[in-house]
Design a protein around this motif. Structure first.
Motif, PDB file in Angstrom:
ATOM      1  N   GLU A  96      18.886 -95.719  21.163  1.00  0.00           N
ATOM      2  CA  GLU A  96      17.424 -96.398  20.621  1.00  0.00           C
ATOM      3  C   GLU A  96      17.408 -97.036  19.345  1.00  0.00           C
ATOM      4  OE1 GLU A  96      12.981 -95.329  20.274  1.00  0.00           O
ATOM      5  OE2 GLU A  96      13.916 -94.244  22.084  1.00  0.00           O
ATOM      6  N   HIS A  97      18.077 -96.218  18.586  1.00  0.00           N
ATOM      7  CA  HIS A  97      17.906 -97.043  16.726  1.00  0.00           C
ATOM      8  C   HIS A  97      19.401 -98.180  16.449  1.00  0.00           C
ATOM      9  CE1 HIS A  97      14.114 -95.308  16.457  1.00  0.00           C
ATOM     10  NE2 HIS A  97      14.356 -94.278  17.010  1.00  0.00           N
ATOM     11  N   LYS A  98      20.205 -97.876  17.526  1.00  0.00           N
ATOM     12  CA  LYS A  98      21.441 -98.327  16.853  1.00  0.00           C
ATOM     13  C   LYS A  98      22.248 -97.823  15.867  1.00  0.00           C
ATOM     14  CE  LYS A  98      21.171-102.270  20.245  1.00  0.00           C
ATOM     15  NZ  LYS A  98      21.413-101.651  21.558  1.00  0.00           N
ATOM     16  N   ILE A  99      22.076 -96.547  15.518  1.00  0.00           N
ATOM     17  CA  ILE A  99      23.176 -96.069  14.200  1.00  0.00           C
ATOM     18  C   ILE A  99      24.013 -95.266  14.502  1.00  0.00           C
ATOM     19  CG2 ILE A  99      20.458 -96.413  13.422  1.00  0.00           C
ATOM     20  CD1 ILE A  99      20.152 -93.263  13.857  1.00  0.00           C
ATOM     21  N   ARG A 100      25.280 -95.285  13.346  1.00  0.00           N
ATOM     22  CA  ARG A 100      26.054 -94.361  13.956  1.00  0.00           C
ATOM     23  C   ARG A 100      26.066 -93.036  12.938  1.00  0.00           C
ATOM     24  NH1 ARG A 100      30.636 -99.321  13.792  1.00  0.00           N
ATOM     25  NH2 ARG A 100      28.752-100.328  14.960  1.00  0.00           N
ATOM     26  N   ARG A 101      25.192 -92.621  12.082  1.00  0.00           N
ATOM     27  CA  ARG A 101      25.079 -91.405  11.971  1.00  0.00           C
ATOM     28  C   ARG A 101      23.736 -91.127  11.605  1.00  0.00           C
ATOM     29  NH1 ARG A 101      27.584 -95.478   8.547  1.00  0.00           N
ATOM     30  NH2 ARG A 101      30.009 -94.879   8.267  1.00  0.00           N
ATOM     31  N   LEU A 102      23.536 -89.912  11.867  1.00  0.00           N
ATOM     32  CA  LEU A 102      22.203 -89.238  12.595  1.00  0.00           C
ATOM     33  C   LEU A 102      21.854 -87.970  11.515  1.00  0.00           C
ATOM     34  CD1 LEU A 102      19.008 -89.395  14.452  1.00  0.00           C
ATOM     35  CD2 LEU A 102      20.468 -88.325  15.815  1.00  0.00           C
ATOM     36  N   PRO A 103      20.885 -88.023  10.536  1.00  0.00           N
ATOM     37  CA  PRO A 103      20.607 -86.607   9.521  1.00  0.00           C
ATOM     38  C   PRO A 103      20.043 -85.868  10.922  1.00  0.00           C
ATOM     39  CG  PRO A 103      19.814 -89.158   8.764  1.00  0.00           C
ATOM     40  CD  PRO A 103      20.452 -89.061   9.985  1.00  0.00           C
ATOM     41  N   VAL A 104      19.986 -84.122  10.299  1.00  0.00           N
ATOM     42  CA  VAL A 104      20.136 -83.258  11.740  1.00  0.00           C
ATOM     43  C   VAL A 104      18.927 -82.394  10.402  1.00  0.00           C
ATOM     44  CG1 VAL A 104      20.856 -81.124  12.741  1.00  0.00           C
ATOM     45  CG2 VAL A 104      22.141 -83.018  12.608  1.00  0.00           C
ATOM     46  N   ILE A 105      17.932 -82.001  10.937  1.00  0.00           N
ATOM     47  CA  ILE A 105      16.804 -81.515   9.965  1.00  0.00           C
ATOM     48  C   ILE A 105      16.130 -80.212  10.823  1.00  0.00           C
ATOM     49  CG2 ILE A 105      14.586 -81.525   9.431  1.00  0.00           C
ATOM     50  CD1 ILE A 105      16.528 -83.818   8.133  1.00  0.00           C
ATOM     51  N   ASP A 106      16.239 -79.489  10.038  1.00  0.00           N
ATOM     52  CA  ASP A 106      15.759 -77.930  10.057  1.00  0.00           C
ATOM     53  C   ASP A 106      14.728 -76.850   9.271  1.00  0.00           C
ATOM     54  OD1 ASP A 106      15.237 -75.345  11.405  1.00  0.00           O
ATOM     55  OD2 ASP A 106      16.829 -74.930  10.690  1.00  0.00           O
ATOM     56  N   ASN A 107      13.349 -77.176  10.033  1.00  0.00           N
ATOM     57  CA  ASN A 107      11.968 -76.679   9.159  1.00  0.00           C
ATOM     58  C   ASN A 107      12.338 -77.878   7.699  1.00  0.00           C
ATOM     59  OD1 ASN A 107      11.136 -74.425   9.399  1.00  0.00           O
ATOM     60  ND2 ASN A 107      12.033 -73.151   8.385  1.00  0.00           N
ATOM     61  N   ARG A 109      14.313 -79.283   5.810  1.00  0.00           N
ATOM     62  CA  ARG A 109      15.223 -80.137   5.089  1.00  0.00           C
ATOM     63  C   ARG A 109      16.599 -80.395   5.899  1.00  0.00           C
ATOM     64  NH1 ARG A 109      12.800 -79.446   0.570  1.00  0.00           N
ATOM     65  NH2 ARG A 109      11.363 -77.654   0.111  1.00  0.00           N
ATOM     66  N   LEU A 110      17.365 -80.475   5.366  1.00  0.00           N
ATOM     67  CA  LEU A 110      18.626 -81.406   5.755  1.00  0.00           C
ATOM     68  C   LEU A 110      19.244 -80.553   6.027  1.00  0.00           C
ATOM     69  CD1 LEU A 110      20.499 -84.228   6.665  1.00  0.00           C
ATOM     70  CD2 LEU A 110      20.805 -84.231   4.234  1.00  0.00           C
ATOM     71  N   VAL A 111      19.651 -80.720   7.093  1.00  0.00           N
ATOM     72  CA  VAL A 111      20.693 -78.982   7.192  1.00  0.00           C
ATOM     73  C   VAL A 111      22.516 -79.880   7.828  1.00  0.00           C
ATOM     74  CG1 VAL A 111      19.655 -77.313   7.690  1.00  0.00           C
ATOM     75  CG2 VAL A 111      20.253 -78.690   9.477  1.00  0.00           C
ATOM     76  N   GLY A 112      22.376 -81.299   7.666  1.00  0.00           N
ATOM     77  CA  GLY A 112      23.884 -81.591   8.369  1.00  0.00           C
ATOM     78  C   GLY A 112      24.176 -82.669   9.169  1.00  0.00           C
ATOM     79  N   MET A 113      25.211 -83.959   9.193  1.00  0.00           N
ATOM     80  CA  MET A 113      25.133 -85.022   9.595  1.00  0.00           C
ATOM     81  C   MET A 113      25.310 -85.137  10.968  1.00  0.00           C
ATOM     82  SD  MET A 113      23.089 -87.416   7.451  1.00  0.00           S
ATOM     83  CE  MET A 113      24.040 -89.003   7.325  1.00  0.00           C
ATOM     84  N   ILE A 114      25.417 -86.001  11.978  1.00  0.00           N
ATOM     85  CA  ILE A 114      26.569 -86.570  13.183  1.00  0.00           C
ATOM     86  C   ILE A 114      26.304 -87.598  13.486  1.00  0.00           C
ATOM     87  CG2 ILE A 114      26.182 -86.353  15.970  1.00  0.00           C
ATOM     88  CD1 ILE A 114      24.104 -84.222  15.571  1.00  0.00           C
ATOM     89  N   SER A 115      27.886 -87.799  12.926  1.00  0.00           N
ATOM     90  CA  SER A 115      28.356 -89.250  13.271  1.00  0.00           C
ATOM     91  C   SER A 115      29.434 -89.448  14.431  1.00  0.00           C
ATOM     92  CB  SER A 115      29.404 -88.935  12.346  1.00  0.00           C
ATOM     93  OG  SER A 115      30.426 -88.846  12.374  1.00  0.00           O
ATOM     94  N   GLU A 116      29.422 -91.106  14.331  1.00  0.00           N
ATOM     95  CA  GLU A 116      30.297 -91.384  15.988  1.00  0.00           C
ATOM     96  C   GLU A 116      31.770 -90.186  15.693  1.00  0.00           C
ATOM     97  OE1 GLU A 116      30.807 -95.834  16.275  1.00  0.00           O
ATOM     98  OE2 GLU A 116      31.302 -94.965  13.893  1.00  0.00           O
TER      99      GLU A 116
END
Length: 139
Positions: A96-107, A109-116
């Protein structure tokens, strides 16, 4: 159900808002990544900076990466996903946002990233193909 936490690259390294683009470029080289999350003094995600941002928004404009800070390139609120979100929500957000990297949040806080690359490792070929077609293909 596969979740964002299961496919993400854990332990994303942040660049601080007050660090320079030269610092960001060095960190990208050390980590062999093309993007870094930008975090504030509160350890919360404030944005993302890419190697392309450094080239296009700094170098190409004749600015000095030794003096321009990561915070100066922040634009808007970053798109994120909750660690418990299922993989279909991950794909939907990235497409939807045409992005190749997506930050993953828990509580909050940044806990990781998802890439292609993470998608390619964990998803069926047809889902990855559709993602590439939607996000990476020319408009």
């Amino acid at each position: 159900m596969t979740t964002a936490r299961e496919i993400m690259h854990a332990g994303a390294t942040c660049i601080r808002e007050n660090e320079t683009l030269q610092d960001a470029a060095r960190r990208m080289k050390e980590l062999d990544v093309g993007a870094l999350p930008i975090c504030g003094e509160d350890d919360r995600l404030h944005g993302i900076i890419t190697d392309r941002d450094i080239v296009v928004k700094c170098l190409a404009k004749g600015k000095d990466p030794r003096t321009v800070t990561a915070g100066q390139l922040e634009q808007g609120k970053p798109i994120t996903i909750d660690a418990g979100a299922d993989v279909n929500q991950v794909l939907q957000a990235m497409e939807e946002h045409k992005i190749r990297r997506l930050p993953v949040i828990d509580n909050h806080r940044l806990v990781g990233m998802i890439s292609e690359a993470d998608l390619a490792r964990h998803l069926p070929e047809d889902q990855v193909g559709h993602f590439v077609e939607v996000v990476c293909a020319a408009p």
